[in-house]
Design a protein around this motif. Sequence first.
Motif, PDB file in Angstrom:
ATOM      1  N   MET A  55       0.867  -1.186   0.000  1.00 37.27           N
ATOM      2  CA  MET A  55       0.000   0.000   0.000  1.00 37.27           C
ATOM      3  C   MET A  55       0.901   1.232   0.000  1.00 37.27           C
ATOM      4  SD  MET A  55      -2.835   1.266   2.806  1.00 37.27           S
ATOM      5  CE  MET A  55      -4.025   0.042   2.315  1.00 37.27           C
ATOM      6  N   PRO A  56       0.795   2.051  -1.024  1.00 37.11           N
ATOM      7  CA  PRO A  56       1.673   3.225  -1.101  1.00 37.11           C
ATOM      8  C   PRO A  56       1.338   4.238  -0.014  1.00 37.11           C
ATOM      9  CG  PRO A  56       0.006   3.306  -2.817  1.00 37.11           C
ATOM     10  CD  PRO A  56      -0.108   1.958  -2.184  1.00 37.11           C
ATOM     11  N   LEU A  57       2.393   4.860   0.505  1.00 38.01           N
ATOM     12  CA  LEU A  57       2.187   5.853   1.562  1.00 38.01           C
ATOM     13  C   LEU A  57       1.957   7.226   0.913  1.00 38.01           C
ATOM     14  CD1 LEU A  57       2.052   5.885   4.621  1.00 38.01           C
ATOM     15  CD2 LEU A  57       4.458   6.512   4.684  1.00 38.01           C
ATOM     16  N   ASN A  58       0.936   7.288   0.087  1.00 33.96           N
ATOM     17  CA  ASN A  58       0.576   8.545  -0.578  1.00 33.96           C
ATOM     18  C   ASN A  58      -0.476   9.275   0.243  1.00 33.96           C
ATOM     19  OD1 ASN A  58      -1.648   6.971  -0.980  1.00 33.96           O
ATOM     20  ND2 ASN A  58      -1.233   6.602  -3.167  1.00 33.96           N
ATOM     21  N   ARG A  59      -1.151  10.233  -0.400  1.00 31.33           N
ATOM     22  CA  ARG A  59      -2.154  11.005   0.331  1.00 31.33           C
ATOM     23  C   ARG A  59      -3.284  10.112   0.859  1.00 31.33           C
ATOM     24  NH1 ARG A  59      -4.621  16.040  -2.788  1.00 31.33           N
ATOM     25  NH2 ARG A  59      -2.393  16.593  -2.664  1.00 31.33           N
ATOM     26  N   ALA A  60      -3.696   9.125   0.048  1.00 35.30           N
ATOM     27  CA  ALA A  60      -4.776   8.218   0.479  1.00 35.30           C
ATOM     28  C   ALA A  60      -4.312   7.346   1.653  1.00 35.30           C
ATOM     29  CB  ALA A  60      -5.222   7.335  -0.682  1.00 35.30           C
ATOM     30  N   GLY A  61      -3.059   6.867   1.566  1.00 38.81           N
ATOM     31  CA  GLY A  61      -2.541   6.040   2.647  1.00 38.81           C
ATOM     32  C   GLY A  61      -2.416   6.806   3.951  1.00 38.81           C
ATOM     33  N   LEU A  62      -1.936   8.047   3.848  1.00 37.81           N
ATOM     34  CA  LEU A  62      -1.824   8.866   5.056  1.00 37.81           C
ATOM     35  C   LEU A  62      -3.211   9.170   5.636  1.00 37.81           C
ATOM     36  CD1 LEU A  62       0.978  11.367   3.934  1.00 37.81           C
ATOM     37  CD2 LEU A  62       1.167   9.521   5.628  1.00 37.81           C
ATOM     38  N   ALA A  63      -4.175   9.392   4.742  1.00 36.29           N
ATOM     39  CA  ALA A  63      -5.542   9.657   5.223  1.00 36.29           C
ATOM     40  C   ALA A  63      -6.096   8.455   5.965  1.00 36.29           C
ATOM     41  CB  ALA A  63      -6.438  10.026   4.044  1.00 36.29           C
ATOM     42  N   LEU A  64      -5.824   7.252   5.434  1.00 36.56           N
ATOM     43  CA  LEU A  64      -6.283   6.039   6.108  1.00 36.56           C
ATOM     44  C   LEU A  64      -5.647   5.896   7.482  1.00 36.56           C
ATOM     45  CD1 LEU A  64      -6.437   3.285   3.334  1.00 36.56           C
ATOM     46  CD2 LEU A  64      -8.308   4.101   4.760  1.00 36.56           C
ATOM     47  N   LEU A  65      -4.329   6.120   7.573  1.00 37.29           N
ATOM     48  CA  LEU A  65      -3.642   6.006   8.866  1.00 37.29           C
ATOM     49  C   LEU A  65      -4.182   7.033   9.855  1.00 37.29           C
ATOM     50  CD1 LEU A  65       0.044   5.394   7.728  1.00 37.29           C
ATOM     51  CD2 LEU A  65      -1.516   3.748   8.783  1.00 37.29           C
ATOM     52  N   ALA A  66      -4.431   8.247   9.378  1.00 45.43           N
ATOM     53  CA  ALA A  66      -4.966   9.290  10.259  1.00 45.43           C
ATOM     54  C   ALA A  66      -6.356   8.904  10.759  1.00 45.43           C
ATOM     55  CB  ALA A  66      -5.008  10.625   9.530  1.00 45.43           C
ATOM     56  N   TYR A  67      -7.172   8.368   9.837  1.00 47.08           N
ATOM     57  CA  TYR A  67      -8.525   7.991  10.255  1.00 47.08           C
ATOM     58  C   TYR A  67      -8.495   6.828  11.240  1.00 47.08           C
ATOM     59  CZ  TYR A  67     -13.448   6.856  10.227  1.00 47.08           C
ATOM     60  OH  TYR A  67     -14.731   6.625  10.623  1.00 47.08           O
ATOM     61  N   MET A  68      -7.573   5.865  11.066  1.00 50.00           N
ATOM     62  CA  MET A  68      -7.492   4.750  11.999  1.00 50.00           C
ATOM     63  C   MET A  68      -7.056   5.232  13.384  1.00 50.00           C
ATOM     64  SD  MET A  68      -8.710   2.440  10.248  1.00 50.00           S
ATOM     65  CE  MET A  68      -8.685   1.326  11.639  1.00 50.00           C
ATOM     66  N   GLY A  69      -6.175   6.241  13.402  1.00 47.86           N
ATOM     67  CA  GLY A  69      -5.797   6.811  14.696  1.00 47.86           C
ATOM     68  C   GLY A  69      -6.990   7.446  15.387  1.00 47.86           C
ATOM     69  N   PHE A  70      -7.806   8.177  14.601  1.00 51.82           N
ATOM     70  CA  PHE A  70      -9.029   8.775  15.140  1.00 51.82           C
ATOM     71  C   PHE A  70      -9.996   7.686  15.638  1.00 51.82           C
ATOM     72  CE2 PHE A  70     -13.511   9.657  14.176  1.00 51.82           C
ATOM     73  CZ  PHE A  70     -13.762  10.676  15.084  1.00 51.82           C
TER      74      PHE A  70
END
Length: 565
Positions: A55-70
């Motif tokens: 899974m590339p750590l692009n804008r979508a990947g960062l958004a997913l990680l941020a949402y999982m933290g939330f």
Amino acid sequence: MTPPNGPSAAVLKLLGAMRGDRQDPDTERGQALVRLIIVGIVALYIIFEVLAARMPLNRAGLALLAYMGFSVIFSVSVYLAILRAPGPNHPRRWLGMAHDYIGITFTMAIGGKILLPVYSVLLWVTVGNGLRYGPNYLAAATCLALLSLSASAYISPYWRENPYLVATLVVTAIIVPAYAYLLLTQIRQARDEAAAANRAKSSLLAQASHDLRQPVHAISLFTACLRDSNLAAEERKMVDNIDKSLQSVSRLFRSLLDVSTLDSGRVTPRMEVVAIGEVLDDVIRLNSEAARWANVTLQSVATEAFVRIDPILIATMVQNVVSNALKYARGRPVLIGCRRRGASLAIEVHDRGQGISERHLPKVFDEFYRAGDQGMDGVGLGLSIVKRLADLMRLEISIESRPGRGTVVKIAGLEMVKTDHHRASPNRSRPLTMLDGLRVVLIDDDKDVLLATATLLEKWGCMVQPETSMPSADTSCDLIVTDFELDGGRTGLQCIDFLRRSNGRWIPAVIMTGHDIKIVIEALSGEDIPILSKPVRPAELRSAVMAQKLNAKGGGLSASNLANP
């Protein structure tokens, strides 16, 4: 029936939710805990896919990680909120469901085929939330699941390229909740039928126990009258044998009524501060005659400890344990004592009987299980009642035994209370006096019981006025002895209130009943009236009558004017 444990208990909780019973505080807490675990697992899965470079750590990947933290923070917050304020909370439920479906939609739409396994979480949210909270939630959860799939298919290029996959997931999202609901509905129906049959059994058992108690109670009192007569040694021995048999039947009735009462779910512990030494002394006093018949030396170790417990339920537990000890330790000593365990107390009953082999020990608390000599009386209910009452009051019950050496039964977990106020029972500190001239109004709608009780009271010197229903307003007396449930829908409590009002003074009273004592206690609403459970032993009746005579208060009554009306 004993309460279910394990997976079946979880199924029954779900069934309770489906039929609208949402009072279990564990329902929302369990859902929130599972949410927290699944969110953590999904977050770890995404991190693993990022580290594995799938899974590339692009804008979508960062958004997913941020949402999982939330999501982790949100799930922890909801769980803590439920711990602080447990119980049904519909806005909190809908907020949790909204978070779940928004998160699932976002994750599946952004993650594409890599996060397709998150679809299993969507099924969990639909089935879990729906079945935990009822059919309305199940229908709403299914609709939200379909909206989530539609949004994911609209946003994700991967989903648009695989319409058959989307169709499969949609059909599954409909079929799985529908099929689960159908199966659980059938189970619920079977469970309701079983519960109805169990209630009918308990009702029949309680009524049969009550109806059979009446003649046994009468026979017991007639036997006491015979014992007081001038009998020869042989006749007295026969009376003794009759009394022994009656006590065995009496114990059986008490066990049957205890089981039916527990099955009905009406038993609620009423915790109060109790001098546990007095409870143990009561048990010894009530079993003194049975101990004499069994040639058992029954003793207790003195204690001044106070505990917070239901005195009736703990007395029932100790009574059943002692009854077992008297049966299986004939001719041997039995000792009751207390042992401190930190801030709690344990009651221990030691006997030097034949003991129980190790293979029997795991089953001794099962209903109708009997270890040892099958020639003993009883049907194996005593210890099962002890176990169920222990669970009800959150106490620990255990048994240790060595064949040929004896048995120890321990009731642990009693909360100790520090107090300087020791309320000793007056009848223990004052000598018993004669009852000559005591005017007693005796009320019972069973004529045999009425005759037997009147005969016994008259032998003790009382002046008895027998009544089968409400006495007349001009009746004057020093003591009221009454059954609780009378013909015509009246109760003994109503008779007591009527006589006190018509006499214009407080009159001591004793209630005898063949029904559940807990129901009588609730009806009394704190009124200090002794309650005797039929079949009543003559010694119990005499002790209660004497205690009421000595403790007479209010309305200018005293022990002296009771004895000399």
